[in-house]
Design an enzyme around this catalytic site. Structure first.
Site, mmCIF file in Angstrom:
data_model
loop_
_atom_site.group_PDB
_atom_site.id
_atom_site.type_symbol
_atom_site.label_atom_id
_atom_site.label_comp_id
_atom_site.label_asym_id
_atom_site.label_seq_id
_atom_site.Cartn_x
_atom_site.Cartn_y
_atom_site.Cartn_z
ATOM 1 N N GLN A 1 0.848 -1.187 0.000
ATOM 2 C CA GLN A 1 0.000 0.000 0.000
ATOM 3 C C GLN A 1 0.885 1.239 0.000
ATOM 4 O O GLN A 1 1.233 1.769 1.047
ATOM 5 C CB GLN A 1 -0.946 -0.003 1.203
ATOM 6 N N PHE A 2 1.239 1.695 -1.205
ATOM 7 C CA PHE A 2 2.138 2.836 -1.328
ATOM 8 C C PHE A 2 1.555 4.093 -0.712
ATOM 9 O O PHE A 2 2.289 5.000 -0.321
ATOM 10 C CB PHE A 2 2.537 3.071 -2.796
ATOM 11 N N THR A 3 0.236 4.161 -0.542
ATOM 12 C CA THR A 3 -0.367 5.365 0.025
ATOM 13 C C THR A 3 0.042 5.603 1.478
ATOM 14 O O THR A 3 -0.120 6.708 1.989
ATOM 15 C CB THR A 3 -1.910 5.324 -0.094
#
Length: 159
Positions: free
Chosen positions: A78-80
């Protein structure tokens, strides 16, 4: 690296209508990988995750680890989690690692965690649009950041 660990009774990840991974009691881990993350970050996180005592013992005290309960783990990229929100209202992803760095680190993290756990770790698919289902147990949610290894939790000043 930043992770969010959720203690779950069950969790699954679905991609394009197909279930990719399902686990029972254990951890759902969301992971964000930064530009300057390394193998050392992986080692530190895996040791923390495996030793984290957030499952109840026979007295109802959080005193058991994932190993103690023979639990399962699902890891979803989850790069966010690497969002920078200092300016304006639209997050910036400038701190997130590019694919050529983050994909190998994500795979190494999952493999290292699987080895430490002694069984396969469920995964999502890096970069895919995923639907995550979970039954949070507690709820118990823990956030860790390898850039804050010395952090002992929030401190508050008296006003």
């Amino acid at each position: 690296m930043r992770i969010v660990i959720q203690r779950v009774n069950q969790s699954s990840v679905t991609i394009d209508g197909q279930t990719k991974s399902t686990i029972g009691k254990g951890f759902l881990i969301l992971i964000g990988i930064g530009r300057d993350d390394t193998e050392e970050d992986i080692k530190w996180l895996v040791n923390k995750i495996i030793g984290l005592r957030i499952f109840d013992d026979e007295k109802g005290v959080m005193n058991r680890s994932i190993m103690d309960i023979d639990g399962e783990i699902l890891v979803v990229s989850q790069f966010t989690l690497m969002a920078s929100y200092k300016k304006g209202n639209r997050p910036s992803w400038i701190h997130a690692a590019p694919h050529e760095l983050s994909i190998p680190l994500y795979r190494r993290f999952c493999n290292t965690l699987s080895e430490a756990l002694g069984k396969p770790v469920g995964t999502g698919e890096f970069g895919a649009d995923m639907q995550i289902e979970l039954q949070n147990d507690g709820p118990v949610t823990i956030c860790m950041d390898t850039k804050n290894k010395e952090q002992r939790g929030p401190t508050y000043e008296r006003l």
